[in-house]
Design a protein around this motif. Sequence first.
Motif, PDB file in Angstrom:
ATOM      1  N   MET A 130       0.829  -1.172   0.000  1.00 32.42           N
ATOM      2  CA  MET A 130       0.000   0.000   0.000  1.00 32.42           C
ATOM      3  C   MET A 130       0.886   1.253   0.000  1.00 32.42           C
ATOM      4  SD  MET A 130      -2.875   0.920   2.771  1.00 32.42           S
ATOM      5  CE  MET A 130      -4.006   2.204   2.494  1.00 32.42           C
ATOM      6  N   GLU A 131       0.590   2.176  -0.874  1.00 28.91           N
ATOM      7  CA  GLU A 131       1.341   3.424  -0.997  1.00 28.91           C
ATOM      8  C   GLU A 131       1.013   4.348   0.171  1.00 28.91           C
ATOM      9  OE1 GLU A 131       3.613   4.385  -3.446  1.00 28.91           O
ATOM     10  OE2 GLU A 131       3.470   2.286  -4.050  1.00 28.91           O
ATOM     11  N   PRO A 132       2.009   5.122   0.639  1.00 31.67           N
ATOM     12  CA  PRO A 132       1.720   6.054   1.728  1.00 31.67           C
ATOM     13  C   PRO A 132       0.818   7.189   1.250  1.00 31.67           C
ATOM     14  CG  PRO A 132       3.968   6.334   0.944  1.00 31.67           C
ATOM     15  CD  PRO A 132       3.389   5.149   0.215  1.00 31.67           C
ATOM     16  N   GLY A 133      -0.009   7.692   2.141  1.00 33.44           N
ATOM     17  CA  GLY A 133      -0.846   8.837   1.829  1.00 33.44           C
ATOM     18  C   GLY A 133      -0.014  10.107   1.790  1.00 33.44           C
ATOM     19  N   SER A 136      -0.064  12.644   3.587  1.00 30.29           N
ATOM     20  CA  SER A 136       0.377  13.125   4.900  1.00 30.29           C
ATOM     21  C   SER A 136       1.728  12.524   5.301  1.00 30.29           C
ATOM     22  CB  SER A 136      -0.670  12.837   5.961  1.00 30.29           C
ATOM     23  OG  SER A 136      -0.855  11.443   6.106  1.00 30.29           O
ATOM     24  N   ALA A 137       2.108  11.421   4.680  1.00 30.35           N
ATOM     25  CA  ALA A 137       3.409  10.812   4.965  1.00 30.35           C
ATOM     26  C   ALA A 137       4.560  11.714   4.539  1.00 30.35           C
ATOM     27  CB  ALA A 137       3.521   9.460   4.259  1.00 30.35           C
ATOM     28  N   TYR A 138       4.282  12.687   3.691  1.00 28.45           N
ATOM     29  CA  TYR A 138       5.315  13.579   3.167  1.00 28.45           C
ATOM     30  C   TYR A 138       5.371  14.916   3.889  1.00 28.45           C
ATOM     31  CZ  TYR A 138       5.132  10.046  -0.421  1.00 28.45           C
ATOM     32  OH  TYR A 138       5.134   8.837  -1.074  1.00 28.45           O
ATOM     33  N   ASP A 139       4.568  15.085   4.921  1.00 25.56           N
ATOM     34  CA  ASP A 139       4.539  16.350   5.660  1.00 25.56           C
ATOM     35  C   ASP A 139       5.905  16.709   6.237  1.00 25.56           C
ATOM     36  OD1 ASP A 139       1.867  16.635   5.080  1.00 25.56           O
ATOM     37  OD2 ASP A 139       1.160  16.071   7.084  1.00 25.56           O
TER      38      ASP A 139
END
Length: 101
Positions: free
Chosen positions: A1-4, A6-9
């Motif tokens: 599953m790919e990160p959403g 928000s994972a890049y915040d």
Amino acid sequence: MEPGLSAYDGVSELFSALANPVRAAVVHRLSERPRTVTELTEELGVSQPLMSQHLRVLRTAHVVTPTRTGRTTTYALSDDHVAHVFLDAFTHTKEHEDPDE
């Protein structure tokens, strides 16, 4: 599953903190050794209040860590990862500069 998204915040906050020439110069200087606020203001030619504002941004982004000894505050990079990220980006931009500029 790919990160959403928000994972890049965190990475966005890091790059945002570095997206200013004064803050980038501070990180570059601190990659060499820790420095006091006075050293940073003198080396970069900015006022102490302006330097304090920039250091606050870098502290909030967990880029630098202050150590207070008496009335003197010394700043260092939070960890070696910050130096690597910055120095890699700095080297990358220098490789792509137009020598005629």
